[in-house]
Design an enzyme around this catalytic site. Structure first.
Site, PDB file in Angstrom:
ATOM      1  N   ALA A  72       0.838  -1.196   0.000  1.00 19.85           N
ATOM      2  CA  ALA A  72       0.000   0.000   0.000  1.00 19.85           C
ATOM      3  C   ALA A  72       0.871   1.243   0.000  1.00 19.85           C
ATOM      4  CB  ALA A  72      -0.922   0.001   1.221  1.00 19.85           C
ATOM      5  N   ASP A  73       0.295   2.327  -0.457  1.00 21.05           N
ATOM      6  CA  ASP A  73       0.949   3.625  -0.370  1.00 21.05           C
ATOM      7  C   ASP A  73      -0.112   4.684  -0.142  1.00 21.05           C
ATOM      8  OD1 ASP A  73       3.598   5.052  -0.667  1.00 21.05           O
ATOM      9  OD2 ASP A  73       2.300   6.233  -1.987  1.00 21.05           O
ATOM     10  N   THR A  74       0.176   5.580   0.794  1.00 18.54           N
ATOM     11  CA  THR A  74      -0.752   6.648   1.144  1.00 18.54           C
ATOM     12  C   THR A  74      -0.116   7.993   0.844  1.00 18.54           C
ATOM     13  OG1 THR A  74      -1.738   5.301   2.885  1.00 18.54           O
ATOM     14  CG2 THR A  74      -2.105   7.683   3.016  1.00 18.54           C
ATOM     15  N   THR A 108      -5.112   6.274  -0.700  1.00 12.67           N
ATOM     16  CA  THR A 108      -4.315   5.082  -0.444  1.00 12.67           C
ATOM     17  C   THR A 108      -4.528   4.119  -1.604  1.00 12.67           C
ATOM     18  OG1 THR A 108      -4.480   5.323   1.953  1.00 12.67           O
ATOM     19  CG2 THR A 108      -3.851   3.154   1.125  1.00 12.67           C
ATOM     20  N   GLY A 109      -3.409   3.740  -2.210  1.00 14.90           N
ATOM     21  CA  GLY A 109      -3.420   2.708  -3.240  1.00 14.90           C
ATOM     22  C   GLY A 109      -3.034   1.396  -2.593  1.00 14.90           C
TER      23      GLY A 109
END
Length: 189
Positions: A72-74, A108-109
């Site tokens: 994940a990335d935010t 978020t991805g």
């Protein structure tokens, strides 16, 4: 009810993501690798979050054999500016001053990798901040750790309790993992 059939690897050092997976009653282990989080300048915020989550998932190609790997990335988007993790306390102060008295979006991805397949999605939450005074920003920076958080704040921290007026969207997304969307994705995986 999600019946876990495959071992899960969480590819994140974020204690918040780890806590959220535990609260979802998922059995997982944490595996870490350094991944370059740069991205093309022409991407929109949602595309950036997914691009970096997929970049992280690609780094775990070997681990995705026989496992589900969650990455994940935010990011925080303020007007047309992307606010990642601050470089230092001064940078954190600049970010929080910008966010004070305004609203911004948290994206978020998330990627779930298994074998050679990667399923990705994103969530977005609108966050409205009250106006902060310099002493509040200074207190937060001195007593909490804003340097490991996009936008220099954690909604679950002290600043979330005194500054966040309201949100539109997922609370857990702002923490770094949209758990309701992740749960649905795991059910359909």
């Amino acid at each position: 009810m999600y019946k876990q059939k495959l071992p899960i690897i969480l590819a994140s050092k974020s204690p918040r993501r780890q806590e959220l997976l535990k609260l979802m009653d998922l059995d997982f282990k944490v595996v870490l690798k350094e991944v370059d989080e740069s991205y093309p300048e022409d991407l929109f915020p949602a595309e950036i979050a997914i691009y970096i989550a997929e970049k992280k998932a690609a780094a775990f190609k070997d681990e995705a054999v026989g496992n589900l790997v969650i990455t994940a990335d935010t990011i925080v988007a303020y007007k047309k500016e992307i606010l990642g993790k601050p470089e230092d306390a001064h940078h954190a102060e600049e970010m929080l001053t910008k966010l004070s008295g305004t609203n911004h979006q948290v994206y978020t991805g998330v990627s779930i990798a298994h074998g050679d397949k990667i399923h990705s999605f994103y969530d977005v939450t609108e966050v409205f901040f009250n106006t902060l005074i310099a002493e509040q920003i200074d207190h937060y920076i001195r007593n909490y750790n804003p340097l490991d958080k996009a936008g220099a704040y954690g909604i679950q921290d002290w600043i979330g309790f005194i500054a966040v007026e309201k949100i539109i969207g997922s609370y857990t997304n702002v923490m770094g993992l949209p758990t309701e969307k992740l749960y649905r994705a795991l059910l359909n995986f």
